[in-house]
Design an enzyme around this catalytic site. Structure first.
Site, PDB file in Angstrom:
ATOM      1  N   ASP A 291      31.589  42.053  41.365  1.00  0.00           N
ATOM      2  CA  ASP A 291      30.135  41.400  42.167  1.00  0.00           C
ATOM      3  C   ASP A 291      29.223  42.744  42.349  1.00  0.00           C
ATOM      4  O   ASP A 291      28.071  42.310  42.317  1.00  0.00           O
ATOM      5  CB  ASP A 291      30.531  40.437  42.991  1.00  0.00           C
ATOM      6  CG  ASP A 291      31.174  39.294  42.589  1.00  0.00           C
ATOM      7  OD1 ASP A 291      30.821  38.675  41.612  1.00  0.00           O
ATOM      8  OD2 ASP A 291      32.128  38.730  43.253  1.00  0.00           O
ATOM      9  N   TYR A 374      29.822  31.484  44.138  1.00  0.00           N
ATOM     10  CA  TYR A 374      30.287  31.926  45.736  1.00  0.00           C
ATOM     11  C   TYR A 374      29.361  32.545  46.455  1.00  0.00           C
ATOM     12  O   TYR A 374      28.334  32.862  46.055  1.00  0.00           O
ATOM     13  CB  TYR A 374      31.384  32.770  45.048  1.00  0.00           C
ATOM     14  CG  TYR A 374      32.879  32.696  45.799  1.00  0.00           C
ATOM     15  CD1 TYR A 374      33.507  31.706  45.142  1.00  0.00           C
ATOM     16  CD2 TYR A 374      33.117  33.180  46.718  1.00  0.00           C
ATOM     17  CE1 TYR A 374      35.066  31.362  45.589  1.00  0.00           C
ATOM     18  CE2 TYR A 374      34.565  33.051  47.315  1.00  0.00           C
ATOM     19  CZ  TYR A 374      35.254  32.149  46.744  1.00  0.00           C
ATOM     20  OH  TYR A 374      36.501  31.727  47.332  1.00  0.00           O
TER      21      TYR A 374
HETATM   22 CU   LIG Z   1      38.034  32.682  46.815  1.00  0.00          CU
END
Ligand SMILES: [Cu+2]
Length: 623
Positions: A291, A374
């Protein structure tokens, strides 16, 4: 250029200027993309550095990619270096959006979706992911390739990540935006799930009625001052930075002691995050997100809102980031700075004098990143007793997948015929500590119970065993619960009032083992995740623990290759790389939106002060 502090992030004008210089001097056209335009931070000890930008860009027509250094002070290029074979610039948000646009009008894509009964393209989301080189189909190797999931929402406002169209995965060349391949496996019938979390969409949701207002009131304002990017609070001082990749960076952390500032950290940041999904099935085997290195926590940073994300008297800093055309974009309220009450700091009740109680406050510097489905919420907290806590809260929406009859063993069933695969979040914090100066030594600190014997007849004795880590190979350390292992960073050249070296201790929290075959492709790209701690001697060029360009990488040119030289780290300017995170065994309660999963580690003074440094905290500042 303006008189910026050397560590202040690039301004919008500086981003524009850097892009303009690269365009005019290197013939960079609209067919190119900029992956990054970032401040080239002065290296340690450099006093009056020129203002410079580091630029990574590439030509979409032939794929040629370059890293350039631009002098903003002298308005010229300093260097222009081609990326090595196999190195690819990181993904850009613009490509994510362009890829989505191209795919939603592609006839093959529309036909495949129609085949699954999906006709309203406005309800579809194409979620692009980066690849590891070894998993890219042989015939596409070397190209700028991405793959995507396809999601379908129940209504225009509904959760886009509620229904995965299992088995449907476009493979795309991001330079030409060509659909190279469309995997389209028969999924069987789709289950009906309740994947909504917004109040208007959750059926029969009754909001709790017994929640009364809870306000934070600071009638005289907060106790910190923020001048430009310089933050001061009680005895703490630091300078805040921000970049496209790490997001928040905290420089020059010091604590004032007896009237003089004492150095603790030169620079604190998150340098990489690796999220392997541990599910070998066709929907998930490629899912290994970097990420930070592939996408950039800074680029994914979202604006914070008063009263929701942060309560009380808040100061915000905006972030200015480049898009792939070299234009600046501002994220309002990207960094939040505020004070929090944190319960009791210290207390004792005495028969004669009664209770002495002090309440604790902490200074919190935070930012939030939304990485597609997320969220990562990052908090650095500075306490009155010299403690620093680094906390991460993971939230957002899990990746989920329907199954036909029996659920695979690689996840938890969270809704009708739907499971959420297990995965891990490894975060690598880069901690350039300077405890009262640059010459520090890291010691493994362990509890050592002594055997029963003449000096220890009842078997009670326990000692602390300190083992200096002398070279990089010794600096590769694992968490050891049985020995209560932690790591002290001592300055052996500076003694406290008790005659022992001043230091800080890294108290491990949320250390997770890799639990993975060391020969798996993701480990070959990210050896950092194999250990809890790495220690290296400071080198301005060593910033990225899995290599500078993890996008489409096959190997790892970061920590594993630097430390192979086994350099000395004794009494040196050390950098600690602490690996922590979440072994995410998914729960039904994490669906359809996940309550925060919270992990943290601490840096605590250990002999840095002669005694409790918070004796001087007044008794009633809170009322
Ligand atoms: Cu997770």
């Amino acid at each position: 250029m303006s008189a910026r502090h050397p560590l202040d992030p690039l301004t919008a004008d500086e981003i524009r200027a850097a892009a303009a210089i690269v365009k005019s001097e290197r013939g960079v056209t609209d067919r190119w993309r900029f992956a990054s335009i970032d401040l080239r931070e002065p290296s340690k000890g450099e006093r009056t550095p020129a203002r410079e930008a580091e630029v990574v860009c590439w030509n979409r027509d032939d794929g040629a990619a370059f890293k350039g250094v631009v002098s903003l002070t002298e308005e010229c290029m300093r260097s222009w270096t081609p990326l090595r074979p196999g190195e690819h610039p990181p993904m850009t948000p613009d490509e994510f959006h362009d890829c989505d646009e191209e795919l939603r009008k592609h006839p093959r894509m529309i036909e495949a979706l129609n085949g699954r009964g999906v006709t309203d393209m406005d309800l579809v989301l194409f979620d692009t992911w980066a690849y590891g080189a070894e998993l890219v189909p042989e015939r596409f190797r070397g190209r700028r390739i991405a793959w995507a999931d396809v999601w379908h929402r129940d209504s225009p406002e509904a959760n886009p990540y509620a229904n995965m169209l299992s088995g449907l995965h476009p493979v795309v060349d991001l330079n030409t935006m060509e659909l190279l391949e469309l995997e389209d496996a028969d999924p069987g019938s789709a289950p009906r799930v309740m994947g909504e979390y917004a109040p208007g969409l959750v059926p029969d949701l009754k909001l709790r009625q017994d929640v009364k207002p809870l306000g934070i009131i600071q009638p005289q304002g907060p106790s910190f001052t923020l001048e430009g990017n310089e933050l001061r609070w009680q005895k703490w001082s630091m300078r805040l930075g921000f970049n496209y990749r790490e997001g928040l960076v905290i420089h020059a952390v010091a604590y004032e002691d007896a009237g003089r500032p004492r150095r603790i950290a030169h620079r604190l940041s998150f340098a990489e995050m690796v999220v392997p999904y541990r599910d070998p099935t066709p929907d998930h085997y490629r899912r290994t997100a970097f990420d930070i290195g592939e996408w950039g926590l800074g680029l994914m940073t979202t604006s914070l809102e008063l009263g929701c994300d942060c309560l009380g008297e808040i100061a915000y800093l905006d972030a200015v980031l480049p898009d792939s055309h070299g234009e600046p974009r501002t994220v309002k309220n990207a960094i939040c700075i505020h004070e929090e009450d944190d319960g009791v700091l210290w207390k004792h009740v005495d028969d004669r004098t009664g209770a002495q109680t002090r309440r604790m406050r902490r200074l919190v510097v935070s930012f939030h990143a939304t990485v597609a489905n997320y969220e990562y919420l990052v908090y650095w907290r500075f306490h009155q007793d010299g403690n620093i806590q680094c906390e991460v809260r993971a939230t957002g929406i899990m990746v989920t997948t329907p199954f036909a009859d029996r659920p695979p063993p690689y996840g938890t069933v969270i809704d009708q015929r739907t499971y959420a695969p297990f995965h891990q979040h490894f975060i690598v914090a880069r901690l350039d500590l300077d405890i009262d100066g640059e010459r520090n030594t890291v010691y493994a600190a362990e509890a050592a119970p002594l055997p029963t014997g003449p000096d220890n007849p009842h078997g009670l004795a326990i000692t602390q065993q300190l083992t200096p880590l002398t070279t990089e190979r010794e600096g590769i350390q694992d968490y050891d619960w049985h020995r209560q292992r932690g790591w002290k960073v001592l300055n052996d050249g500076v003694a406290n009032g008790l005659g022992t070296p001043v230091g800080y201790k890294l108290e491990p929290g949320a250390a997770i083992p890799p639990l993975i075959d060391p020969d798996s492709p993701v480990v070959r790209r990210a050896h950092a995740i194999e250990h809890t701690l790495w220690v290296t001697p400071y080198n301005a060029d060593e910033r990225w623990p899995c290599g500078e360009f993890p996008n489409l990488s096959a190997g790892d040119s970061g920590l594993s290759s630097w430390t192979a030289r086994d350099r000395e780290i004794l009494n040196a300017d050390v950098v600690l790389w602490y690996v922590f995170g979440i072994n995410h065994v998914t729960r039904p309660e994490d669906w359809p939106v996940m309550p925060v999963d919270t992990v943290s580690f601490w840096l605590k003074p250990f002999g840095f002060f002669d005694r409790n440094p918070a004796l001087d905290v007044p008794a009633h500042p809170h009322v």
